[in-house]
Every structure is written in C-alpha cells, then in structure tokens.
Design an enzyme around this catalytic site. Structure first.
Site, mmCIF file in Angstrom:
data_model
loop_
_atom_site.group_PDB
_atom_site.id
_atom_site.type_symbol
_atom_site.label_atom_id
_atom_site.label_comp_id
_atom_site.label_asym_id
_atom_site.label_seq_id
_atom_site.Cartn_x
_atom_site.Cartn_y
_atom_site.Cartn_z
ATOM 1 N N TYR A 148 4.397 -10.782 -8.723
ATOM 2 C CA TYR A 148 4.575 -9.446 -8.083
ATOM 3 C C TYR A 148 3.213 -8.874 -7.597
ATOM 4 C CZ TYR A 148 6.781 -5.060 -6.736
ATOM 5 O OH TYR A 148 7.136 -3.758 -5.921
ATOM 6 N N LYS A 152 1.599 -8.030 -3.878
ATOM 7 C CA LYS A 152 1.250 -6.685 -3.549
ATOM 8 C C LYS A 152 -0.376 -6.569 -3.235
ATOM 9 C CE LYS A 152 5.539 -5.366 -3.276
ATOM 10 N NZ LYS A 152 6.260 -5.134 -2.094
#
Length: 243
Positions: A148, A152
C-alpha cells in the site's frame, strides 16, 4: 456566483464507497456532471439515485477494462483517481497476489485512467485537472502496509511527472494524502483500539479524518481557486505529518 463545476464533467473512480462516494456527491451538489466508476453495481445504483450520476460498473484491475471504462466515460474536464484497496501484509509475509492486487488498482489503474483522460483533454484543446488520492502511508512506515505504501508513494512520484509533462497543455495534476479516514477500508486496518489509539494521539487535531474533509480538499484542488497549484501533495491529516 457560478460554480467552477457547473455544467462540467468529472470522472471519479472508486466512487461507490468512502472518499470517492463523498467526492462524487460533493461535485454533483456543486453542479458537475459526475461519471462514477466502481466495482459494485449496488453502490453505483444508490449513488445514481442520490446524485443523478452516470455510472460505470467495472473492475479497474484489468488494464484493458480500465481503458474501455475511460472511453465509455467520455470527455471530461476533471478526473479524481480514488479507487484503492489494501492487503495487510508485512515485509516478511508479502505475497505476489497481494502485491499485484494492490499495485494493480492503486497505481497501474490510476496511471491508465490519467493517461486516457490526458489524451482526451489534449485532443480537445487542453485544460482540466486531475487529483490523485494517495495517503500519509506513502510518507511514514506503517506496519503491514508494505505494498500500500509503495503504491501511494509511487502515485505521488508519477503525479509530479504528470504535472511536468501535462502542464504545457493546461492540465494540472495534484494529490491529496489523507490520514486514516473513516471508511470501510480503514476500518479493516484500524479497528483494533490497541493499534488505532497510539496513532490517534499523533494527530495534533486529536482525530482521524472524515470522508467529507477529503472530498472538500479534492474539490478545492480541482477548482480555479487552485489555478497555480500543480505537482503538489496536500496532506489532509490534521497535522500528522507536521510533527
């Protein structure tokens, strides 16, 4: 005063739930014609009933399907890349399946949608704005957020390239980086008080974000009030990254 969004079209991915739904709802209230893209038909049907949005049910994990969805969405002045997932895996436990799932939605799909949007805007003479939704997880190391965080942080880096290359065409590209925001996705990662409370106290504001906090920041970056803002990352974090 006429809204910056009146009579203009905004494509919002991940619009079925959470930040994406709040953003689609806000832009519709401000006069935008919203094209909402999400996986779950039931979520989209209820959004359409509430806002009048045109909806496209699709899984953006498939590149060809993502491109087809953007073609179906048609011309637009604004794009909000909000679709995102998380698979909680540590460095030692990371799987290829988890990596592909997270990177496929959070990064690759966002780049494909941005590319399709930019090509259409340039063909139409330029102008427009993109907001990519990232996360403070791209700035701080949170356990079990390996892929994750990579997705990002990667999207923020890519957004700076987009701002550089698309700026001459009048297309602005920015990011919002929310803190923990009260969505279904966040609940899965932060439902344990032993995990959430130490995180909460690191926020000078003393609270996590609500979806509307992020939606209003997105709208501000899309609007002409931010005409000279491009290549920026706006934390919506109650001061978390400042301390």
């Amino acid at each position: 005063m006429t809204s910056d969004f009146e009579g203009r079209t905004a494509i919002v991915t991940g619009a079925g739930k959470g930040i994406g739904r709040a953003t689609a709802t806000l832009l519709a209230k401000r006069g935008a014609r919203v094209v909402a893209i999400a996986r779950t038909r039931a979520d989209l049907d209820s959004l359409a009933a509430e806002t009048g949005a045109r909806v496209i049910a699709v899984d953006l994990a498939d590149s060809a399907t993502a491109r087809a969805a953007m073609e179906q969405a048609g011309p637009a002045e604004f794009l909000v890349n909000c679709a995102g997932i998380n698979v909680l895996e540590s460095v030692l436990d990371m799987t290829e399946e988890g990596y592909e799932a997270v990177m496929g939605i959070n990064l690759r799909a966002a780049l494909i949608c941005a590319q399709a949007f930019a090509r259409a805007r340039i063909a139409a003479g330029g102008g427009g704005a993109i907001v990519n939704v990232t996360s403070i997880a791209g700035h701080r190391g949170f356990p079990e957020h390996l892929c994750y965080a990579a997705s990002k942080a990667g999207l923020e880096g890519a957004s700076r390239v987009m701002a550089r290359e698309l700026g001459p065409h009048g297309i602005r590209v920015n990011c919002v980086a929310p803190t923990i925001t009260m969505t279904e996705l966040a609940a899965a990662a932060w439902s344990d008080p032993a995990k959430s409370e130490p995180m909460m106290v690191r926020h000078p504001s003393g609270r996590f974000a609500e979806v509307d906090h992020v939606a209003t920041a997105i709208a501000a970056l899309l609007s002409e009030d931010s005409a000279m803002v491009s290549g920026a990352v706006l934390p919506v974090d109650g001061g978390f990254l400042a301390v």
